[in-house]
Design a protein around this motif. Structure first.
Motif, PDB file in Angstrom:
ATOM      1  N   CYS A   1      34.700  35.655  47.460  1.00  0.00           N
ATOM      2  CA  CYS A   1      34.987  36.624  46.393  1.00  0.00           C
ATOM      3  C   CYS A   1      34.525  36.018  45.069  1.00  0.00           C
ATOM      4  CB  CYS A   1      36.471  36.974  46.348  1.00  0.00           C
ATOM      5  SG  CYS A   1      36.897  38.120  45.010  1.00  0.00           S
ATOM      6  N   PRO A   2      33.261  36.239  44.688  1.00  0.00           N
ATOM      7  CA  PRO A   2      32.766  35.632  43.446  1.00  0.00           C
ATOM      8  C   PRO A   2      33.187  36.382  42.183  1.00  0.00           C
ATOM      9  CG  PRO A   2      31.017  36.833  44.551  1.00  0.00           C
ATOM     10  CD  PRO A   2      32.197  36.887  45.461  1.00  0.00           C
ATOM     11  N   PHE A   3      33.686  37.628  42.328  1.00  0.00           N
ATOM     12  CA  PHE A   3      33.999  38.422  41.139  1.00  0.00           C
ATOM     13  C   PHE A   3      35.203  39.308  41.426  1.00  0.00           C
ATOM     14  CE2 PHE A   3      32.916  42.133  38.266  1.00  0.00           C
ATOM     15  CZ  PHE A   3      33.239  41.468  37.088  1.00  0.00           C
ATOM     16  N   TYR A   4      36.212  39.230  40.550  1.00  0.00           N
ATOM     17  CA  TYR A   4      37.455  39.984  40.744  1.00  0.00           C
ATOM     18  C   TYR A   4      37.935  40.481  39.385  1.00  0.00           C
ATOM     19  CZ  TYR A   4      42.058  41.170  42.714  1.00  0.00           C
ATOM     20  OH  TYR A   4      43.177  41.840  43.151  1.00  0.00           O
ATOM     21  N   THR A   5      38.349  41.759  39.331  1.00  0.00           N
ATOM     22  CA  THR A   5      38.874  42.319  38.089  1.00  0.00           C
ATOM     23  C   THR A   5      40.214  42.984  38.349  1.00  0.00           C
ATOM     24  OG1 THR A   5      37.986  44.575  38.266  1.00  0.00           O
ATOM     25  CG2 THR A   5      36.490  42.867  37.470  1.00  0.00           C
ATOM     26  N   ALA A   6      41.046  43.044  37.306  1.00  0.00           N
ATOM     27  CA  ALA A   6      42.354  43.689  37.402  1.00  0.00           C
ATOM     28  C   ALA A   6      42.625  44.441  36.110  1.00  0.00           C
ATOM     29  CB  ALA A   6      43.450  42.663  37.667  1.00  0.00           C
TER      30      ALA A   6
ATOM     31  N   VAL B   1      28.273  46.163  48.461  1.00  0.00           N
ATOM     32  CA  VAL B   1      28.440  47.145  47.387  1.00  0.00           C
ATOM     33  C   VAL B   1      27.651  46.673  46.162  1.00  0.00           C
ATOM     34  CG1 VAL B   1      30.719  47.834  48.231  1.00  0.00           C
ATOM     35  CG2 VAL B   1      30.538  46.051  46.486  1.00  0.00           C
ATOM     36  N   ASP B   2      27.492  47.564  45.221  1.00  0.00           N
ATOM     37  CA  ASP B   2      26.776  47.258  43.977  1.00  0.00           C
ATOM     38  C   ASP B   2      27.717  46.505  43.044  1.00  0.00           C
ATOM     39  OD1 ASP B   2      25.286  47.158  41.700  1.00  0.00           O
ATOM     40  OD2 ASP B   2      25.293  49.326  41.331  1.00  0.00           O
ATOM     41  N   ALA B   3      27.472  45.211  42.871  1.00  0.00           N
ATOM     42  CA  ALA B   3      28.365  44.401  42.042  1.00  0.00           C
ATOM     43  C   ALA B   3      28.368  44.865  40.588  1.00  0.00           C
ATOM     44  CB  ALA B   3      27.956  42.927  42.120  1.00  0.00           C
ATOM     45  N   ALA B   4      27.281  45.502  40.148  1.00  0.00           N
ATOM     46  CA  ALA B   4      27.196  45.920  38.749  1.00  0.00           C
ATOM     47  C   ALA B   4      28.079  47.121  38.434  1.00  0.00           C
ATOM     48  CB  ALA B   4      25.747  46.246  38.397  1.00  0.00           C
ATOM     49  N   GLN B   5      28.573  47.829  39.452  1.00  0.00           N
ATOM     50  CA  GLN B   5      29.386  49.011  39.184  1.00  0.00           C
ATOM     51  C   GLN B   5      30.879  48.738  39.375  1.00  0.00           C
ATOM     52  OE1 GLN B   5      28.534  52.221  41.895  1.00  0.00           O
ATOM     53  NE2 GLN B   5      29.522  51.208  43.619  1.00  0.00           N
ATOM     54  N   VAL B   6      31.269  47.491  39.630  1.00  0.00           N
ATOM     55  CA  VAL B   6      32.671  47.173  39.866  1.00  0.00           C
ATOM     56  C   VAL B   6      33.534  47.589  38.678  1.00  0.00           C
ATOM     57  CG1 VAL B   6      34.327  45.291  40.189  1.00  0.00           C
ATOM     58  CG2 VAL B   6      32.211  45.329  41.523  1.00  0.00           C
ATOM     59  N   VAL B   7      33.132  47.172  37.480  1.00  0.00           N
ATOM     60  CA  VAL B   7      33.927  47.493  36.291  1.00  0.00           C
ATOM     61  C   VAL B   7      33.837  48.981  35.979  1.00  0.00           C
ATOM     62  CG1 VAL B   7      34.229  47.032  33.842  1.00  0.00           C
ATOM     63  CG2 VAL B   7      33.646  45.164  35.390  1.00  0.00           C
ATOM     64  N   GLY B   8      32.692  49.598  36.189  1.00  0.00           N
ATOM     65  CA  GLY B   8      32.549  51.025  35.956  1.00  0.00           C
ATOM     66  C   GLY B   8      33.451  51.846  36.860  1.00  0.00           C
ATOM     67  N   ALA B   9      33.601  51.419  38.113  1.00  0.00           N
ATOM     68  CA  ALA B   9      34.496  52.114  39.030  1.00  0.00           C
ATOM     69  C   ALA B   9      35.942  51.971  38.580  1.00  0.00           C
ATOM     70  CB  ALA B   9      34.321  51.560  40.443  1.00  0.00           C
TER      71      ALA B   9
ATOM     72  N   ILE C   1      40.151  44.765  30.363  1.00  0.00           N
ATOM     73  CA  ILE C   1      40.155  44.522  31.798  1.00  0.00           C
ATOM     74  C   ILE C   1      40.017  43.027  32.015  1.00  0.00           C
ATOM     75  CG2 ILE C   1      37.641  44.892  32.012  1.00  0.00           C
ATOM     76  CD1 ILE C   1      38.226  46.082  34.798  1.00  0.00           C
ATOM     77  N   VAL C   2      40.881  42.471  32.854  1.00  0.00           N
ATOM     78  CA  VAL C   2      40.903  41.032  33.098  1.00  0.00           C
ATOM     79  C   VAL C   2      39.911  40.713  34.218  1.00  0.00           C
ATOM     80  CG1 VAL C   2      42.329  39.062  33.707  1.00  0.00           C
ATOM     81  CG2 VAL C   2      43.314  40.960  32.403  1.00  0.00           C
ATOM     82  N   VAL C   3      39.018  39.758  33.984  1.00  0.00           N
ATOM     83  CA  VAL C   3      37.979  39.428  34.964  1.00  0.00           C
ATOM     84  C   VAL C   3      38.053  37.948  35.310  1.00  0.00           C
ATOM     85  CG1 VAL C   3      36.472  41.250  34.105  1.00  0.00           C
ATOM     86  CG2 VAL C   3      36.215  38.942  33.226  1.00  0.00           C
ATOM     87  N   ALA C   4      37.673  37.667  36.554  1.00  0.00           N
ATOM     88  CA  ALA C   4      37.563  36.279  37.018  1.00  0.00           C
ATOM     89  C   ALA C   4      36.264  36.146  37.800  1.00  0.00           C
ATOM     90  CB  ALA C   4      38.759  35.909  37.898  1.00  0.00           C
ATOM     91  N   GLY C   5      35.501  35.110  37.517  1.00  0.00           N
ATOM     92  CA  GLY C   5      34.238  34.902  38.206  1.00  0.00           C
ATOM     93  C   GLY C   5      33.113  35.690  37.574  1.00  0.00           C
ATOM     94  N   THR C   6      31.973  35.674  38.260  1.00  0.00           N
ATOM     95  CA  THR C   6      30.758  36.335  37.770  1.00  0.00           C
ATOM     96  C   THR C   6      30.150  37.163  38.894  1.00  0.00           C
ATOM     97  OG1 THR C   6      30.348  34.444  36.320  1.00  0.00           O
ATOM     98  CG2 THR C   6      28.506  35.968  36.708  1.00  0.00           C
TER      99      THR C   6
END
Length: 800
Positions: free
Chosen positions: A218-223, A368-376, A396-401
């Protein structure tokens, strides 16, 4: 995957395109349309009616006379005779007015039912095509207004069932399919530009908020935290969209995450913040850890499974399914919205090991498209605030890239034209690639993040060909016919073999090249001295963990399956590859040909009520039909695990060519498979068979001179197979001996006329010379010479 046309229309205006044209666009572009289903009601003269009164029919116990309001007002009721019993006065129901056509030849007219006028018909759900069957009238929403056309209550829609190939995860959403159709139909994409981007400020996760303990998975996680929501029923538009594609509405928050999943292809998960202890830790499961999932099942996890945990427990199986103890309920007030990117291999491994597959895991496994994670996450947050209320944290809190997108790809237009075989203008190539979301910079094209499958110039050329349409490329001759090759000869030989067997009543089967360890014991008709079966390093399951060393195991499994379905008289064959390994570990691949026969010799009929059973003699007849000059001789001891095995040979003489083995499947094994005994099988090497049948084939004139025959009878041990005697005759280097036939076998189990351990065989030997008519004296000399050799080589006693 189910896709709603109504939903797609919010992204693309299809205008003049018919359903068939859209179906063709998708099919020719490589997206298989497995089914098209129309939903809703589109029937004229069908309206909402309110039942004002209901009285018993004066002349029929099962009928009622109803007065209904069809929209004309309660003071102008319409009389309907009805047979249903599930309604009450005041209910709203569908009313088919005179002139309404509910099906072929089913037009509603004014008429009398048992002497009472009826000016229409009250309808059930099945009569409207909304259900397969129904018991009674369809009771409508009490808020429906009398006189309203039914089509306004049941919105029309068309559902496409699509089969998406693994390399196109971008099409696992309505937005993805809409992008594809927009490019194919030359239509602009509307109303979705905000989906892939986000203007929400991002804040790096602080201590105790989000911790990525397994960044490789899991290189990228948002909450995103949303407080003060009201969990309840979703609005009608949201429920209809989910129901149209087969999803069951649950509550507004969960429905929104499912909506975004099907809209953008990005899985989300909503946690009840009050049920989490501390921050989020994305880690691997601990040894022996268990997890209660939303499906109510408890799963035993292992250290390779990714989990989303709080400080005390796992709250979700990462990318697969949430937990029962942390999910959103009607009592939820504060929500933590997860949006993340998980490595496909990690999700695939866990989902397969647990046998737990979900819409989320299906998409994460393919990427999945990693670039749309925050948009979703933004879209879901916006909908939650609109539907469930509450207040979202501004950041939005993010961890990783997120992983980097695909690199640019260079494309030479001339190379594109050469491969497609059509003189496409540069402008048309540019138009197609731009419509697919690519951006041109000089001679290279920037690839959108959702198209990670575009890696090479040939990938871009394939996209151009796909959108332009290969059916629009004119045919042309670009190469000459090639000379025949060994591959052509092998293919032609197999086709002749298939045709010959089909002509005598055999059915071809195609089995998997993988078998189970248990099936290895059925490999009875092949000789693998010093060889071993090849086991897969990473088998899909226990039923497919070995490459087949022979074809008989698959034929037996196919025969058993046919018998279970009531087909007991079988003539089966298969041509296919088999695999073995040498003691040194070298893997060897051969092509084999196998036969299986069992059951009745002929169909049961009044002329033959009890037909005989197929046996080894029938199989021998088949082999003689296929292979001129074949001989069947006893197999060497230990050469096969078949019962009464025989060797199939050609060539005769002192060095015959062994093609394979045949014999009976042991009765005990046949009983285990519920096969009717006897079961006879044979397996041959195709390369040797082809060489034997094609080498040295010559055409000769028909014989001009007559044959002469001599009959001989002999006593032999009862254990001596007739095939041994025939092998002796076939191996004689005698040009005048043209053929031989066994025409009588005599045994006497009582021992009165012949010893019980002896049997009598009678053969007819045929002699012919190609250039003259033989004389009796000449034949006698040759015949005597053969008999003398027979006495010397075999334990026979010639009878007078």
């Amino acid at each position: 995957m189910n896709v709603s046309l109504h939903w797609l229309s919010s992204h693309v205006d299809f205008g003049e395109y018919s359903l068939q044209q859209l179906d063709d666009l998708l099919t020719f572009a490589g997206i298989e349309v497995e089914g098209v289903e129309k939903r809703g009601v589109d029937i004229d003269h069908l309206v909402v009616a309110q039942i004002l009164s209901s009285e018993k029919h004066p002349d029929a116990d099962k009928l009622s006379v109803c007065q209904v309001d069809d929209g004309s007002g309660p003071d102008r009721p319409r009389q309907i005779v009805c047979g249903a019993k599930n309604y009450a006065v005041g209910d709203k129901v569908p009313l088919a007015l005179p002139g309404c056509v509910l099906g072929p030849g089913f037009e509603i007219k004014v008429g009398k039912l048992r002497g009472v006028d009826s000016h229409g018909m009250l309808c059930s759900a099945s009569e409207l095509g909304l259900a397969e069957s129904s018991d009674g009238l369809l009771i409508l929403d009490p808020a429906a207004k009398p006189g309203t056309p039914i089509r306004e209550l049941f919105g029309q829609d068309t559902i496409f069932e699509l089969e998406i190939t693994p390399n196109r995860p971008d099409c696992l959403s309505h937005l993805g399919v809409a992008r594809e159709l927009a490019a194919l139909a030359r239509k602009p994409l509307k109303g979705a530009a905000h989906h892939g981007s986000s203007t929400t400020p991002r804040r790096p996760a602080g201590d105790g908020e989000i911790r990525l303990s397994a960044p490789e998975s899991c290189p990228f996680y948002t909450a995103r935290t949303i407080r003060g929501v009201t969990v309840g029923e979703s609005p009608e538009w949201l429920k209809q969209r989910l129901e149209s594609i087969g999803l069951r509405p649950i509550n507004n928050v969960v429905d929104i995450t499912n909506y975004v999943l099907m809209e953008m292809g990005q899985p989300l998960h909503a946690f009840d913040l009050a049920r989490l202890d501390g921050g989020i830790d994305v880690r691997f499961a601990s040894a022996g850890e268990t997890f209660l999932a939303l499906d109510g099942q408890t799963y035993a996890l292992d250290p390779g499974d990714l989990v989303i945990a709080d400080s005390q427990k796992a709250a979700a199986i990462g990318g697969v399914m949430g937990g029962e103890d942390s999910g959103v309920t009607p009592a939820t007030v504060d929500v933590l919205l997860e949006a993340a990117y998980f490595t496909p291999s990690a999700i695939r491994r866990t989902a397969r090991r647990l046998g737990l597959h979900s819409d989320s895991s299906y998409r994460f496994e393919r990427g999945v498209d990693a670039a749309q994670v925050v948009g979703a996450s933004d879209l879901a947050t916006q909908l939650i605030l609109e539907i469930a209320g509450g207040t979202a944290e501004p950041e939005i809190v993010v961890a990783g890239t997120p992983p980097a997108g695909p690199p640019p790809v260079a494309l030479d237009p001339d190379h594109c034209r050469r491969l497609i075989g059509h003189d496409l203008p540069d402008t048309e190539i540019d138009r197609i690639l731009t419509a697919l979301g690519l951006t041109k910079a000089g001679t290279t094209w920037s690839i959108p993040t959702y198209r990670a499958d575009l890696e090479r110039p040939v990938d871009l050329i394939e996209e151009v060909a796909r959108v332009f349409g290969l059916d629009h490329v004119p045919g042309s001759t670009v190469a000459r016919f090639l000379p025949a090759s060994k591959a052509d000869a092998a293919y032609d030989f197999n086709r002749r073999l298939q045709t010959a067997l089909a002509a005598i009543g055999f059915h071809e089967v195609r089995n998997l090249k993988l078998i189970s360890g248990e099936q290895l014991a059925d490999d009875r008709a092949t000789t693998h001295r010093g060889m071993s079966a090849i086991r897969l390093k990473n088998p899909l399951n226990d039923e497919q963990d070995y490459l087949r060393p022979g074809l008989v195991p698959g034929l037996l499994a196919t025969a058993a399956r046919n018998v279970r379905f009531g087909h007991a008289d079988l003539r089966l064959f298969e041509i296919g590859r088999v695999f073995t390994a040498t003691p040194k570990g070298d893997e060897i691949e051969h092509e084999h040909f196998a036969l299986l026969i069992t059951g009745a010799r002929t169909e049961r009929a009044w002329t033959d009520n009890k037909p005989g059973r197929l046996d080894l003699h029938d199989l021998r007849g088949v082999l003689e039909h296929l292979i001129p000059g074949v001989t069947i001789v006893p197999a060497e001891p230990g050469e096969s695990r078949l019962l009464s095995p025989v060797s199939i040979e050609v060539g005769g003489g002192k060095k015959p060519v062994k093609l394979g083995l045949a014999g009976f499947v042991p009765p005990a094994r046949a009983r285990e498979l519920n096969l009717p005994a006897p079961v006879v099988v044979a397996e041959l090497n195709v390369k040797k068979l082809a060489a034997a049948l094609t080498a040295g084939v010559k055409f000769v004139d028909l014989p001009r001179f007559p044959t002469m025959s001599r009959d001989i009878a002999m006593l032999v041990p009862a254990t001596l197979p007739s095939g041994t005697v025939e092998a002796f005759f076939a191996g004689r280097d005698e040009p005048l001996l043209e053929g031989f036939t066994l025409f009588d076998v005599f045994t006497d189990p009582t021992g009165q006329r012949l010893a019980a351990d002896r049997k009598s065989l009678a053969y007819s030997l045929v002699y012919r010379a190609p250039d003259r008519t033989l004389e009796s004296a000449e034949i006698d000399r040759v015949h005597t010479k053969i008999l003398d050799a027979l006495r010397k080589e075999l334990p026979v006693e010639l009878r007078q």
